[in-house]
Design an enzyme around this catalytic site. Structure first.
Site, PDB file in Angstrom:
ATOM      1  N   ASN A  11      -4.177   6.350  -2.254  1.00 39.32           N
ATOM      2  CA  ASN A  11      -3.889   6.469  -0.823  1.00 39.32           C
ATOM      3  C   ASN A  11      -3.209   7.792  -0.510  1.00 39.32           C
ATOM      4  O   ASN A  11      -3.377   8.347   0.574  1.00 39.32           O
ATOM      5  CB  ASN A  11      -3.002   5.300  -0.359  1.00 39.32           C
ATOM      6  CG  ASN A  11      -3.835   4.051  -0.073  1.00 39.32           C
ATOM      7  OD1 ASN A  11      -5.057   4.123   0.013  1.00 39.32           O
ATOM      8  ND2 ASN A  11      -3.182   2.912   0.059  1.00 39.32           N
TER       9      ASN A  11
ATOM     10  N   SER B  72       0.829  -1.206   0.000  1.00 40.34           N
ATOM     11  CA  SER B  72       0.000   0.000   0.000  1.00 40.34           C
ATOM     12  C   SER B  72       0.863   1.255   0.000  1.00 40.34           C
ATOM     13  O   SER B  72       0.514   2.256  -0.614  1.00 40.34           O
ATOM     14  CB  SER B  72      -0.878   0.042   1.248  1.00 40.34           C
ATOM     15  OG  SER B  72      -1.630  -1.119   1.370  1.00 40.34           O
TER      16      SER B  72
ATOM     17  N   GLU C 202      -4.160  -0.164  -9.386  1.00 43.57           N
ATOM     18  CA  GLU C 202      -3.099   0.778  -9.735  1.00 43.57           C
ATOM     19  C   GLU C 202      -1.884  -0.047 -10.176  1.00 43.57           C
ATOM     20  O   GLU C 202      -1.427  -0.912  -9.443  1.00 43.57           O
ATOM     21  CB  GLU C 202      -2.729   1.652  -8.526  1.00 43.57           C
ATOM     22  CG  GLU C 202      -3.796   2.696  -8.202  1.00 43.57           C
ATOM     23  CD  GLU C 202      -3.485   3.497  -6.940  1.00 43.57           C
ATOM     24  OE1 GLU C 202      -3.773   4.699  -6.927  1.00 43.57           O
ATOM     25  OE2 GLU C 202      -2.970   2.910  -5.960  1.00 43.57           O
TER      26      GLU C 202
ATOM     27  N   HIS D 145      -1.363  -2.652  -7.243  1.00 42.71           N
ATOM     28  CA  HIS D 145      -2.070  -2.282  -6.019  1.00 42.71           C
ATOM     29  C   HIS D 145      -3.553  -2.535  -6.185  1.00 42.71           C
ATOM     30  O   HIS D 145      -4.268  -1.771  -6.855  1.00 42.71           O
ATOM     31  CB  HIS D 145      -1.784  -0.807  -5.675  1.00 42.71           C
ATOM     32  CG  HIS D 145      -2.367  -0.395  -4.366  1.00 42.71           C
ATOM     33  ND1 HIS D 145      -3.067   0.773  -4.189  1.00 42.71           N
ATOM     34  CD2 HIS D 145      -2.379  -1.028  -3.162  1.00 42.71           C
ATOM     35  CE1 HIS D 145      -3.474   0.840  -2.931  1.00 42.71           C
ATOM     36  NE2 HIS D 145      -3.065  -0.235  -2.293  1.00 42.71           N
TER      37      HIS D 145
END
Ligand code: NAD
Length: 654
Positions: A477, A406, A439, A427
């Site tokens: 994120n 992450s 991603e 991701h």
């Protein structure tokens, strides 16, 4: 070459549409159908007609090239009325997809026959529209009102089998569609032409109370989207006021919605999702063939990634630390697959076959034939290095090695590998077998072959694969961290967690930030904050409220206490203890608390998203503002009908 051709076989006319790639209802197709019908009407030897398409699909939608242009006669609603008034019965022969205007054309025909793998739907609400060529009026005259409502307001296509069960089609074609349509035509030529759907009475009427319930449920589910509710009113008008008034109402609403902000935003995101996954620099690069997938770790993410890979048809080997963890991973994957079986997404045979393609092991040597490996172990650099070291040793030289980290630096992970050019980030989002977003992180040394293979893998899994560069949190994120910081500032400045969440929900997020944190568990980000504490800029404002909650063992929904208090059914309530903690923190820091309106809350969040988005763009982490919009809409609950943070803020704030 003409997009519509007419051929005659004995007494049956065949109207064939050939307008690749989706046989859209372009002007030439509309004019061609009318012309063919005129010829059929003039030729008294013809007893029936078939409307069929060449290529991969029946008519699967409108011509996007004509979007925004003034309508050119004959417009689709008139073509469909013309179909209904044809001298002979017309049979729509459907393969691939009959979507939107395509299904409306089929509804104008007197019979419908579909290939067993066909899908039929009215997906207009997904673009902020309602069917504009009679779909909301004709469908409830063919199938039960409740089924018509569900198809139109959800926008979800149904299978041919379901369509047959509902009475939407007259038959499923077994064998070649054209031959089946010909046989069907022979069986109906001696019957009188059926009345058009517009002439029929609706299948079923609903009581006032039933309408009230449906309107309330649809409004709630639509979370601020206008189109599904408008579609309901159009259906109701058609049922209660008759076809003619219904058609007028539908057209009027369609035109109004077409020019609405919501539809523009939804169209923006629709096209962005298709554009952002294309990387010009990979044009002509042939991806490696993928047959076998390795997954390291059988926790939340690993099990989801393994399931997604199995559902896409790959052979999957999952590596875990010990036999007990292998068993746990296997049970989770089985449970996910059983969920797909239960929802009718796979058959029992497919379930058995997919499960037989799945293996778990503690031995990395089992990955010798894997074409791509996705690592989803603990978020810890030392553990990742250990795993990638083993993968370097055991996997074949061109296997792509991906990390699902992450936040960790994938360049650093790659650096310890024998061949860093094949290391990339993939991701996924939780639950990985359901969430569409992926991603794809290019490391500094990643080669084109590995990237092309990663994108091909993403496509095979049915994901929206968005390219991005390496940074703390990638696109999504990182933006979430930025706006979370500003939400925490708002807490100290005067807002309470449930007020910020209420503002977000009113805006259209499925849930607020603090409720979402409670759901994910607060201790993971607490651990990250502790890890990053030594590197934190001491001059930067830091809000410690989340740390206090964890110190009080309030880890979120799973232990009943977090930003909220939860009852035994998991229902959240604002907690006066948390409010007191927040207010005390403001006092401790000497901050005079003030009120925040929902508008200010959203404005603060959007500004934070936009500012971080601009930084991400200037650093080359995202290729375009559209990529940021696609990530936030598909992975972070940003309301789709607002188009994404970059679209919304650059349209309204600059
Ligand atoms: P998890 O704790 O549920 O699962 C991790 C699994 O890895 C455990 O089953 C553990 O036994 C296994 N494991 C640990 N070390 C191993 C090793 N050396 N070899 C084999 N297996 C090993 O964690 P998770 O939530 O699935 O997260 C995994 C990764 O995915 C992390 O890097 C996380 O940051 C990332 N991620 C998580 C989410 C999420 O929402 N949970 C979303 C995106 C990415």
């Amino acid at each position: 070459m003409s997009t519509v051709t007419l051929t005659i076989e004995n007494t049956i006319a065949v109207i064939t549409i050939n307008n690749p790639p989706i046989n859209a209802t372009s002007h030439s197709v509309r004019a061609g159908i009318v012309d063919a019908l005129d010829q059929i009407d003039a030729n008294k030897a013809i007893k029936a007609a078939i409307l069929i398409c060449d290529g991969k699909t029946f008519i699967a939608g409108a011509d996007v090239g004509e979007f925004g242009l003034p309508p050119k006669d004959p417009i689709l609603p008139d073509v469909i009325i013309r179909l209904e008034s044809a001298r002979v019965p017309v049979i729509a022969a459907i393969h691939g997809h009959a979507l939107g205007g395509g299904l409306e054309v089929a509804l104008g025909c007197h019979y419908r026959i579909a290939d067993v793998s066909a899908k039929l739907g009215l997906p207009e609400v997904n673009l902020g529209l309602i069917p504009g060529a009679g779909g909301t009026i004709r469908l409830p005259r063919l199938i039960a009102t409740s089924d018509a409502i569900s198809m139109i307001t959800s926008g979800k296509p149904i299978t041919a089998t379901k369509a047959n069960d509902l009475g939407l089609i007259n038959a499923i074609a077994h064998g070649a569609l054209r031959d089946a349509a010909m046989d069907f035509a022979q069986t109906i030529v001696h019957h009188p032409k059926p009345e058009s759907l517009l002439q029929r009475a609706p299948q079923s009427a609903l009581s006032e109370a039933q309408w009230d319930d449906i309107i309330a449920a649809t409004t709630k589910k639509a979370r601020g989207q206008i189109a599904p509710v408008t579609a309901l009113f159009s259906i109701r008008t058609g049922i209660e006021k008759g076809s003619e008034s219904g058609l007028l109402f539908e057209r009027e609403q369609f035109v109004e919605l077409r020019d609405s902000e919501q539809s523009k935003a939804l169209r923006h995101i629709f096209f962005a999702e298709r554009a952002v996954t294309k990387l010009p620099e990979l044009d002509g690069v042939k991806p490696n063939a993928i047959h076998e997938v390795g997954v390291i770790g059988g926790g939340i993410m690993g099990a989801g990634i393994a399931t997604a890979s199995l559902l896409a048809g790959f052979k999957v080997t999952m590596i875990e630390r010990d036999e007990a963890a292998c068993e746990k991973g296997r049970v989770t994957v089985e449970k996910h697959l059983a969920g797909s079986l239960k929802r009718g997404m796979i058959t029992q045979d497919r379930y058995d076959e997919r499960l037989a393609s799945f293996a778990t092991s503690t031995d990395y040597a089992k990955l010798g034939d894997a074409d791509i490996v996705v690592e989803a172990v603990f978020e810890d650099m030392a553990v990742k290095h250990d795993v990638f070291g083993k993968l370097s040793l055991h996997c074949k030289a061109d296997a792509v090695l991906a990390s699902n980290t992450s936040y960790l630096d994938i360049n650093e992970i790659a650096a310890k590998c024998i061949n860093p050019a094949r290391v990339i980030g993939l991701h996924f989002f939780s639950p990985a077998h359901i969430m569409k977003l992926l991603e794809v992180v290019r490391t500094d040394k990643a080669n084109a072959q590995s990237l092309a293979t990663a994108f091909a893998f993403g496509r095979a899994l049915g994901k929206i694969a968005v390219p991005c560069g390496v940074c703390d949190g990638f696109i999504g994120n990182r933006i979430m961290s930025a706006y979370r910081k500003h939400c925490e500032y708002m807490l100290e400045d005067g807002a309470l967690p449930h007020q910020i969440d209420a503002g977000m929900v009113e805006f259209g997020f499925p849930m607020g930030l603090f409720a979402m944190q409670d759901m994910a568990g607060l201790e993971i980000s607490w651990a990250t904050r502790k890890r990053l504490a030594p590197f934190r800029d001491p001059s930067e404002r830091y809000v410690a409220l989340g740390d206090y909650l964890c110190e009080m063992e309030r880890f979120g929904k799973k232990n009943g206490l977090g930003w909220y208090r939860y009852d035994e059914n998991g229902k959240a309530y604002p907690d006066p203890d948390v409010d007191a903690l927040v207010i005390a923190e403001s006092a401790k820091k000497g901050i005079t608390r003030r009120d925040f309106t929902n508008e200010e809350i959203i404005d603060t969040i959007l500004t934070a998203m936009r500012d971080e988005g601009k930084k991400i763009l200037s650093e080359g982490i995202a290729n375009s503002p559209d990529a940021i919009d696609v990530v936030m809409v598909n992975g972070y609950g940003f309301p789709r009908h607002k188009g994404g943070p970059m679209y919304l803020t650059t349209r309204t704030k600059e």
